[in-house]
Design a protein around this motif. Structure first.
Motif, short mmCIF file in Angstrom:
data_model
loop_
_atom_site.label_atom_id
_atom_site.label_comp_id
_atom_site.label_asym_id
_atom_site.label_seq_id
_atom_site.Cartn_x
_atom_site.Cartn_y
_atom_site.Cartn_z
N ASN A 1 48.63 34.74 128.25
CA ASN A 1 49.28 35.59 127.24
C ASN A 1 50.52 36.29 127.79
O ASN A 1 50.80 37.43 127.46
CB ASN A 1 48.30 36.62 126.67
CG ASN A 1 47.10 35.95 126.03
OD1 ASN A 1 47.24 34.96 125.31
ND2 ASN A 1 45.92 36.44 126.33
N THR B 1 49.22 30.18 128.09
CA THR B 1 50.01 30.27 126.86
C THR B 1 50.70 31.61 126.81
O THR B 1 50.08 32.65 127.05
CB THR B 1 49.10 30.10 125.62
OG1 THR B 1 48.46 28.83 125.69
CG2 THR B 1 49.92 30.18 124.34
N ARG C 1 54.01 33.81 124.56
CA ARG C 1 54.61 33.88 123.24
C ARG C 1 55.98 34.54 123.33
O ARG C 1 56.15 35.51 124.05
CB ARG C 1 53.71 34.66 122.30
CG ARG C 1 54.19 34.67 120.85
CD ARG C 1 53.09 35.13 119.95
NE ARG C 1 52.11 34.08 119.78
CZ ARG C 1 52.01 33.33 118.68
NH1 ARG C 1 52.81 33.53 117.69
NH2 ARG C 1 51.09 32.41 118.60
N GLN D 1 57.05 31.90 118.98
CA GLN D 1 56.81 30.55 119.46
C GLN D 1 55.91 30.59 120.69
O GLN D 1 56.05 31.45 121.54
CB GLN D 1 58.13 29.87 119.83
CG GLN D 1 59.05 29.70 118.66
CD GLN D 1 60.42 29.18 119.11
OE1 GLN D 1 60.93 29.59 120.13
NE2 GLN D 1 60.97 28.28 118.32
N ASP D 2 54.99 29.63 120.75
CA ASP D 2 54.13 29.51 121.92
C ASP D 2 54.83 28.70 122.99
O ASP D 2 55.51 27.72 122.70
CB ASP D 2 52.81 28.83 121.57
CG ASP D 2 51.86 29.73 120.82
OD1 ASP D 2 52.08 30.96 120.82
OD2 ASP D 2 50.89 29.22 120.23
N ASN E 1 53.71 26.89 126.70
CA ASN E 1 52.54 26.54 127.50
C ASN E 1 52.93 25.99 128.85
O ASN E 1 53.91 25.27 128.97
CB ASN E 1 51.69 25.50 126.76
CG ASN E 1 51.18 26.01 125.45
OD1 ASN E 1 50.54 27.05 125.39
ND2 ASN E 1 51.47 25.30 124.38
#
Length: 162
Positions: free
Chosen positions: A22, A53, A55, A60-61, A63
């Motif tokens: 996160n 992940t 943000r 938008q994510d 990874n």
């Protein structure tokens, strides 16, 4: 030109970017893009082997699969350390990495919430409230404010590339 047919430029060095699940993707990109643009290879290092992940502010994510965990990273394979603002949640292993990089005299940059980690490891409490802090050539530098932080990241990348 097909990106697989492009001739890759040799890397100036490998830099560890420590982050956690996160993470703030905007801060991560702000901290690592200038390094990549100057020819460094950035390896994501975390407290987990699984997918990370983050943000962006736009929702938008982003990874990443970490290259290694902080506890398993090969310190000699990295020329610098980046703490882009989310390493504080990893804890003890990040402190151990900081102490190893400081002890080896390798450059470190810490942004936002990770600055207090660097301040503690370097015994420099006066920089704990800065927006960005840099350890380079045995000295500590700190900058406050958004514009100063972005400029500090650029200066760090330029100094490493020189």
């Amino acid at each position: 030109m097909n990106r697989f047919n492009r001739k890759r430029q040799p890397s100036l060095g490998r830099i560890a970017a420590v982050t956690a699940q996160n993470f703030d993707a905007d801060e991560f990109i702000r901290a690592t893009r200038p390094l990549e643009q100057r020819g460094f290879s950035v390896a994501v290092v975390s407290n987990t082997n699984g997918m990370l992940t983050g943000r962006t502010e736009a929702g938008q994510d982003v990874n990443f699969v970490p290259a290694s965990t902080v506890g398993d990273m090969e310190f000699d394979g990295f020329c610098a350390l980046v703490l882009p603002g989310n390493s504080h949640s990893i804890g003890d292993s990040t402190q151990a990495a900081l102490k190893k990089f400081l002890g080896d005299g390798k450059p470190i940059i810490a942004l936002s919430r990770d600055v207090p980690l660097l301040a503690e490891a370097a015994s420099s409490p006066d920089i704990a409230d800065a927006g960005v802090a840099i350890s380079m050539n045995g000295k500590m530098f700190a900058a406050r404010g958004d514009a100063a932080s972005e400029e500090a990241v650029e200066v760090f990348a330029q100094a490493l590339a020189a």
